[in-house]
Design an enzyme around this catalytic site. Structure first.
Site, PDB file in Angstrom:
ATOM      1  N   TYR A  81     -37.855 -73.120  93.216  1.00 59.98           N
ATOM      2  CA  TYR A  81     -38.127 -71.766  92.697  1.00 59.98           C
ATOM      3  C   TYR A  81     -36.865 -70.895  92.761  1.00 59.98           C
ATOM      4  CZ  TYR A  81     -40.837 -67.362  92.338  1.00 59.98           C
ATOM      5  OH  TYR A  81     -41.352 -66.141  91.968  1.00 59.98           O
ATOM      6  N   LYS A 128     -35.117 -69.152  89.645  1.00 55.67           N
ATOM      7  CA  LYS A 128     -35.001 -67.696  89.537  1.00 55.67           C
ATOM      8  C   LYS A 128     -33.543 -67.244  89.499  1.00 55.67           C
ATOM      9  CE  LYS A 128     -39.269 -66.423  89.163  1.00 55.67           C
ATOM     10  NZ  LYS A 128     -39.757 -66.159  87.770  1.00 55.67           N
TER      11      LYS A 128
HETATM   12  N1  LIG Z   1     -45.921 -62.110  93.165  1.00 59.88           N
HETATM   13  C1  LIG Z   1     -44.698 -61.968  93.639  1.00 59.88           C
HETATM   14  O1  LIG Z   1     -44.486 -61.545  94.781  1.00 59.88           O
HETATM   15  C2  LIG Z   1     -43.503 -62.296  92.779  1.00 59.88           C
HETATM   16  C3  LIG Z   1     -42.238 -62.044  93.312  1.00 59.88           C
HETATM   17  C4  LIG Z   1     -41.119 -62.322  92.548  1.00 59.88           C
HETATM   18  C5  LIG Z   1     -41.259 -62.859  91.289  1.00 59.88           C
HETATM   19  N2  LIG Z   1     -42.488 -63.114  90.779  1.00 59.88           N
HETATM   20  C6  LIG Z   1     -42.550 -63.674  89.427  1.00 59.88           C
HETATM   21  O2  LIG Z   1     -43.338 -62.852  88.595  1.00 59.88           O
HETATM   22  C7  LIG Z   1     -43.998 -63.648  87.625  1.00 59.88           C
HETATM   23  C8  LIG Z   1     -45.490 -63.381  87.686  1.00 59.88           C
HETATM   24  O3  LIG Z   1     -45.954 -63.673  88.995  1.00 59.88           O
HETATM   25  P1  LIG Z   1     -47.432 -63.359  89.502  1.00 59.88           P
HETATM   26  O4  LIG Z   1     -47.319 -63.105  90.947  1.00 59.88           O
HETATM   27  O5  LIG Z   1     -48.082 -62.365  88.609  1.00 59.88           O
HETATM   28  O6  LIG Z   1     -48.094 -64.815  89.322  1.00 59.88           O
HETATM   29  P2  LIG Z   1     -49.565 -65.300  88.994  1.00 59.88           P
HETATM   30  O7  LIG Z   1     -49.671 -66.685  89.512  1.00 59.88           O
HETATM   31  O8  LIG Z   1     -50.588 -64.290  89.438  1.00 59.88           O
HETATM   32  O9  LIG Z   1     -49.572 -65.303  87.395  1.00 59.88           O
HETATM   33  C9  LIG Z   1     -48.746 -66.200  86.669  1.00 59.88           C
HETATM   34  C10 LIG Z   1     -49.410 -66.474  85.331  1.00 59.88           C
HETATM   35  O10 LIG Z   1     -48.566 -67.397  84.621  1.00 59.88           O
HETATM   36  C11 LIG Z   1     -49.405 -68.324  83.960  1.00 59.88           C
HETATM   37  N3  LIG Z   1     -48.694 -69.579  83.690  1.00 59.88           N
HETATM   38  C12 LIG Z   1     -48.305 -70.520  84.586  1.00 59.88           C
HETATM   39  N4  LIG Z   1     -47.727 -71.545  83.954  1.00 59.88           N
HETATM   40  C13 LIG Z   1     -47.747 -71.262  82.620  1.00 59.88           C
HETATM   41  C14 LIG Z   1     -47.308 -71.957  81.467  1.00 59.88           C
HETATM   42  N5  LIG Z   1     -46.725 -73.153  81.551  1.00 59.88           N
HETATM   43  N6  LIG Z   1     -47.490 -71.370  80.263  1.00 59.88           N
HETATM   44  C15 LIG Z   1     -48.092 -70.149  80.168  1.00 59.88           C
HETATM   45  N7  LIG Z   1     -48.528 -69.452  81.227  1.00 59.88           N
HETATM   46  C16 LIG Z   1     -48.362 -70.001  82.450  1.00 59.88           C
HETATM   47  C17 LIG Z   1     -50.562 -68.542  84.941  1.00 59.88           C
HETATM   48  O11 LIG Z   1     -51.692 -69.118  84.286  1.00 59.88           O
HETATM   49  C18 LIG Z   1     -50.797 -67.122  85.472  1.00 59.88           C
HETATM   50  O12 LIG Z   1     -51.761 -66.421  84.699  1.00 59.88           O
HETATM   51  C19 LIG Z   1     -43.608 -65.088  87.910  1.00 59.88           C
HETATM   52  O13 LIG Z   1     -42.513 -65.453  87.094  1.00 59.88           O
HETATM   53  C20 LIG Z   1     -43.201 -65.033  89.366  1.00 59.88           C
HETATM   54  O14 LIG Z   1     -42.326 -66.081  89.683  1.00 59.88           O
HETATM   55  C21 LIG Z   1     -43.628 -62.843  91.498  1.00 59.88           C
END
Ligand SMILES: NC(=O)c1ccc[n+]([C@@H]2O[C@H](COP(=O)([O-])OP(=O)(O)OC[C@H]3O[C@@H](n4cnc5c(N)ncnc54)[C@H](O)[C@@H]3O)[C@@H](O)[C@H]2O)c1
Length: 249
Positions: A150, A154
């Site tokens: 990851y 990122k």
């Molecule tokens: N939650 C955190 O603390 C956090 C921190 C830093 C970065 N992020 C990043 O933010 C973004 C969103 O995170 P989140 O926490 O809302 O995650 P989440 O798991 O709640 O939502 C992610 C969504 O992406 C969809 N997804 C996964 N694989 C896919 C694919 N191949 N094609 C289409 N859709 C797909 C999933 O079905 C889900 O609805 C991600 O890129 C994550 O890495 C999150």
């Protein structure tokens, strides 16, 4: 003129909040996730607030599915000129336990997914001579135990973003990256399970380490994405904005 935005991974979490925010900002929004039916709640929330949205089912790592999805958005909502590459997964493990599949799956969704989506959307942006790309990075790009896959993805998103900014600037297309810290979403529920603690314990513990004394909400990230997409940000490109309740290098 109504501009069209695509937000990937928008069925829930940060993607859903971003889709709702961009719709409130006046964009028609394609709510894209693996399964179109999972997008129903996000689309309904946008429509209830008076906005325009459609649900699109596509795997961002599948080249043919991406081509079809972007063509459908152009047909049904208008040429997409805003793209938020938000779809993501976690497959955390310490390096010695990380499988080939853990590595490939994470790189495929975050990096290959962002590449395929951006390549498809840039054709519309170049034609319109206007566009906005926002890529979701993470504080994990700076290194995080158990996240070699990851963190690499990122950090990769940041290099990808800067290159897009250089290549597409002449077409009035900006590319920026938002790097969230700890945001309360379902993604972190998995982390709590893996650590053998409740979600509440995870959130409480995290809040203590964050200078502003709380964890982030999806809307905190959506607000940063909204800024990068705005007219006011037209001279801001190739940047990484940490949205983490405190400083990150
Ligand atoms: N939650 C955190 O603390 C956090 C921190 C830093 C970065 N992020 C990043 O933010 C973004 C969103 O995170 P989140 O926490 O809302 O995650 P989440 O798991 O709640 O939502 C992610 C969504 O992406 C969809 N997804 C996964 N694989 C896919 C694919 N191949 N094609 C289409 N859709 C797909 C999933 O079905 C889900 O609805 C991600 O890129 C994550 O890495 C999150």
């Amino acid at each position: 003129m109504t501009r069209t935005a695509i937000v990937t991974g928008a069925a829930r979490g940060i993607g859903a909040a971003t889709a709702i925010r961009l719709a409130a900002d006046g964009y028609a929004v394609a709510v894209l996730d693996l399964d179109a039916t999972s997008c129903t709640d996000t689309v309904a929330a946008i429509e209830e607030a008076g906005g325009r949205a459609i649900a699109i089912g596509a795997n961002v790592a599948d080249s043919a599915a991406v081509t079809d999805a972007v063509a459908r958005v152009a047909d049904e909502l208008g040429a997409p000129t805003v793209l938020v590459n938000n779809a993501g997964i976690l497959r955390d493990n310490l390096l010695f336990k990380m499988t080939d599949d853990d590595w490939d799956a994470v790189l495929a969704v975050h990096l290959r997914g962002a590449f395929l989506m951006t390549r498809a959307v840039q054709a519309h942006q170049v034609e319109a001579k206007w566009g906005r790309i926002v890529n979701l990075s993470s504080t994990s790009a700076l290194g995080n135990r158990g996240q070699a896959n990851y963190a690499a993805a990122k950090a990769g998103m940041q290099g990808f973003t800067k290159t897009l900014a250089i290549e597409l600037g002449r077409y009035n297309v900006t590319a920026n990256s938002v790097a969230p810290g700890f945001i309360a979403t379902d993604m972190l529920r998995q982390t709590a399970e893996r650590m053998g603690i409740t979600n509440e314990q995870l959130l409480e513990g995290a809040a203590k380490e964050i200078p502003v004394g709380r964890v982030g909400q999806p809307e905190d990230v959506a607000a940063a994405v909204s800024f990068f997409c705005s007219e006011a940000a037209s001279f801001v490109s190739g940047q990484v904005l940490y949205v983490a309740g405190g400083p990150k290098a």
